[in-house]
Design an enzyme around this catalytic site. Sequence first.
Site, PDB file in Angstrom:
ATOM      1  N   GLN A   9     -19.772   3.758 -10.583  1.00 29.80           N
ATOM      2  CA  GLN A   9     -21.165   3.377 -10.375  1.00 29.80           C
ATOM      3  C   GLN A   9     -22.087   4.532 -10.760  1.00 29.80           C
ATOM      4  O   GLN A   9     -21.777   5.685 -10.496  1.00 29.80           O
ATOM      5  CB  GLN A   9     -21.340   3.048  -8.892  1.00 29.80           C
ATOM      6  N   SER A  87     -13.636   6.305  -8.782  1.00 25.52           N
ATOM      7  CA  SER A  87     -14.058   5.346  -7.765  1.00 25.52           C
ATOM      8  C   SER A  87     -13.869   3.905  -8.270  1.00 25.52           C
ATOM      9  O   SER A  87     -12.748   3.470  -8.499  1.00 25.52           O
ATOM     10  CB  SER A  87     -15.509   5.633  -7.357  1.00 25.52           C
ATOM     11  N   ARG A 112     -15.569  -6.129  -3.509  1.00 28.09           N
ATOM     12  CA  ARG A 112     -15.749  -4.732  -3.096  1.00 28.09           C
ATOM     13  C   ARG A 112     -17.235  -4.397  -3.027  1.00 28.09           C
ATOM     14  O   ARG A 112     -17.714  -3.802  -2.058  1.00 28.09           O
ATOM     15  CB  ARG A 112     -15.052  -3.828  -4.114  1.00 28.09           C
ATOM     16  N   GLN A 243      -8.990   4.069  -0.663  1.00 28.50           N
ATOM     17  CA  GLN A 243     -10.013   4.706  -1.500  1.00 28.50           C
ATOM     18  C   GLN A 243     -11.433   4.573  -0.959  1.00 28.50           C
ATOM     19  O   GLN A 243     -12.251   5.477  -1.103  1.00 28.50           O
ATOM     20  CB  GLN A 243      -9.930   4.113  -2.908  1.00 28.50           C
TER      21      GLN A 243
END
Length: 290
Positions: A9, A87, A112, A243
């Site tokens: 992101q 990520s 997510r 994570q």
Amino acid sequence: MKAYVFPGQGAQFTGMGKDLYETSEVAKEMFEKANEILGFRITDIMFEGTEEQLKETKVTQPAVFLHSVIAAKVAENFAPDMVAGHSLGEFSALVANGALSFEDALKLVSQRALAMQKACEITPSTMAAVLNLEDKVVEDICASIDGVVVAANYNCPGQLVISGETKAVELACEKMKEAGAKRALILPVGGAFHSPMMEPAREELAAAIEATTFSTPTCPVYQNVTASAVSDPTEIKANLITQLTAPVKWTQSVQQMIADGATSFTEFGPGKVLMGLVGKIDKTVETIKG
């Protein structure tokens, strides 16, 4: 050996992926399939949307994932010896090495994003970038603060991102500056990613990941949580769940990939952030834009 890496992101920009859509039939089909799966035309936002629209978590994460995966899919001679993603980018990496199907990964990325968005709304939380301080100093300051604040992204030597409750992060920033940080800057993010604040999202995503089929990958993935080569689908799943609340060990992952024989790093997806970080971690390896 060739390492292929995928951004997270923050790499998004208006117009992302449009060239792929217009020049490749395969890319066009995949984008249209994504519109169908997501239930809205994400391509319209990616190609023509405003920066504000692209910043919405439910858009950002699938958009970066789509750009990365489709760029890799249409690339010539796509043959990684190892993969990693920062990520969110870990999902792109898992499609690239065959551990996840494109459709399943996109569904998980969408879930997510929504789960993280919900978790962000529970408690005021944020992240901050800390420059030019030793990792150990940053970790010790975080541990000394009353409230939740942790090291969240080990991006490259001298660049660490902290994450947690807004007040705790602000206080930590003051202490980091006192300790000699060149900068300790609050980031324009929706919440405290990769911190205990994401526990509600982790629980929600865990159920979705457990219900998804993972295959044995064609090459190892260096996961954020362990910074080591993983090829076992059960282990990949467990690390992917962890994570959300654990730090992204990017520096350590790149160092381990180089130790294991990586001589070049090719970045697929929007921007060149990871190429820059790899260059700061080790100046001797080749970085390529995929």
